[in-house]
Enzyme design. Sequence first.
Site, PDB file in Angstrom:
ATOM      1  N   ARG A 127       0.866  -1.176   0.000  1.00  0.00           N
ATOM      2  CA  ARG A 127       0.000   0.000   0.000  1.00  0.00           C
ATOM      3  C   ARG A 127       0.904   1.228   0.000  1.00  0.00           C
ATOM      4  O   ARG A 127       1.971   1.204   0.631  1.00  0.00           O
ATOM      5  CB  ARG A 127      -0.895   0.042   1.247  1.00  0.00           C
ATOM      6  CG  ARG A 127      -2.070  -0.928   1.227  1.00  0.00           C
ATOM      7  CD  ARG A 127      -3.159  -0.503   0.244  1.00  0.00           C
ATOM      8  NE  ARG A 127      -4.306  -1.403   0.248  1.00  0.00           N
ATOM      9  CZ  ARG A 127      -4.469  -2.425  -0.602  1.00  0.00           C
ATOM     10  NH1 ARG A 127      -3.559  -2.677  -1.529  1.00  0.00           N
ATOM     11  NH2 ARG A 127      -5.556  -3.176  -0.532  1.00  0.00           N
ATOM     12  N   GLU A 148      -3.455   7.769  -4.213  1.00  0.00           N
ATOM     13  CA  GLU A 148      -3.909   7.273  -5.520  1.00  0.00           C
ATOM     14  C   GLU A 148      -5.269   7.863  -5.876  1.00  0.00           C
ATOM     15  O   GLU A 148      -6.099   8.017  -4.982  1.00  0.00           O
ATOM     16  CB  GLU A 148      -4.023   5.741  -5.480  1.00  0.00           C
ATOM     17  CG  GLU A 148      -2.698   5.064  -5.284  1.00  0.00           C
ATOM     18  CD  GLU A 148      -2.833   3.566  -5.058  1.00  0.00           C
ATOM     19  OE1 GLU A 148      -3.911   2.998  -5.344  1.00  0.00           O
ATOM     20  OE2 GLU A 148      -1.868   2.966  -4.601  1.00  0.00           O
ATOM     21  N   HIS A 205      -1.465   0.517  -9.640  1.00  0.00           N
ATOM     22  CA  HIS A 205      -2.125  -0.424  -8.712  1.00  0.00           C
ATOM     23  C   HIS A 205      -2.795  -1.573  -9.491  1.00  0.00           C
ATOM     24  O   HIS A 205      -4.006  -1.774  -9.396  1.00  0.00           O
ATOM     25  CB  HIS A 205      -3.154   0.320  -7.843  1.00  0.00           C
ATOM     26  CG  HIS A 205      -3.498  -0.416  -6.583  1.00  0.00           C
ATOM     27  ND1 HIS A 205      -3.890   0.216  -5.433  1.00  0.00           N
ATOM     28  CD2 HIS A 205      -3.521  -1.750  -6.292  1.00  0.00           C
ATOM     29  CE1 HIS A 205      -4.133  -0.679  -4.493  1.00  0.00           C
ATOM     30  NE2 HIS A 205      -3.916  -1.882  -4.987  1.00  0.00           N
TER      31      HIS A 205
END
Length: 314
Positions: free
Chosen positions: A232, A261, A279
């Site tokens: 993450r 993000e 991602h």
Amino acid sequence: VLSKPEILVVAKLWPPLMEALLTEFVVHDRLHESDPAAFAEVAPRIRGISANGESKVPRELIDRLPALEVISVFGVGYDGVDVAAAAERNIPVTNTPDVLTDDVADMGIALMLSIARRIPHADKFVRAGEWPNGPMPLARKVSGARLGIVGLGRIGQAIATRAEGFGMSIAYTTRTAKPQSPYRYYPTPQALAAEVDFLIVITPGGAGTKGLINAEVLKALGPDGILINVARGTVVDQAALIDALAQGTIAGAALDVFEAEPQVPEALRQRDNVVLTPHIASATWQTRRAMADLAYGNLHAHFAGKPLLTPVPA
Ligand code: NDP
């Protein structure tokens, strides 16, 4: 005839998952964001939440849903869900472990090879017609190098198994040593970073790992060290990383995840010694299908009065 249970979708879901949900539920798609008045009207009837790995399901939202019975996350990471708030009301949370392990491990290795062998740079070099003026600068050997894994869970272990095929020497850090593991244990990321060439981060996100990879860890990784993050964005102190890349404190980084993000700072996008992906570590057709089956299957099981398929540990 029993009426369909009403659920709140809190993310832009993969369409096949949305289709599956629509067969069985009355779906309110992000109504809490788009129409607060309409949401206030349906909130008392909402019995389930469908979220993804990036979703926020904070206490304030849970508090507004008195009939909430279950939260299903499309993803293995559920750091956006206030699990404590859910647990206080005995609301189970489910995720999608195991089915994405191979893909995320593949991506960790792919990113390591991409940054070390400069594959995106090489592709750009050929496309730009620069080959006749070559050669490209030499790259960095991966096979036989030292790999450090931060987080030796399902995915970390799958990365280690793959790295064995590259003849890498493998070490790891976790909060508690894994006595069954053949790999060398270090008690902190900093101690691990000092002993490796490549450092792959694959812990959960959330408060427990926020900023785990900080300026000191990057300094320990050193000027020849390369960081790979498939965990993450919050696990890495992104400002410290940008600084370390600019100063040559570390050699490079390959990142699938970022602090805010989908925003990626210009300071990263401009750099040459990084590889950046949006991602996508679990984003294959095969795995997304399996994740959707589980995310839907957990809601289906709950409302059919059957045991949940993959509840997160309490
Ligand atoms: P697991 O729960 O199986 O493994 C987590 C590992 O992290 C464990 O070994 C745990 O060991 C370790 N860990 C937890 N907290 C810390 C800490 N503070 N310091 C060091 N180690 C820690 O999870 P998975 O392997 O299935 O998934 C890991 C994470 O990968 C997910 O939570 C998700 O955030 C991320 N992910 C990212 C994807 C992407 O698209 N980029 C896709 C899928 C997952 P211990 O408890 O002993 O500390």
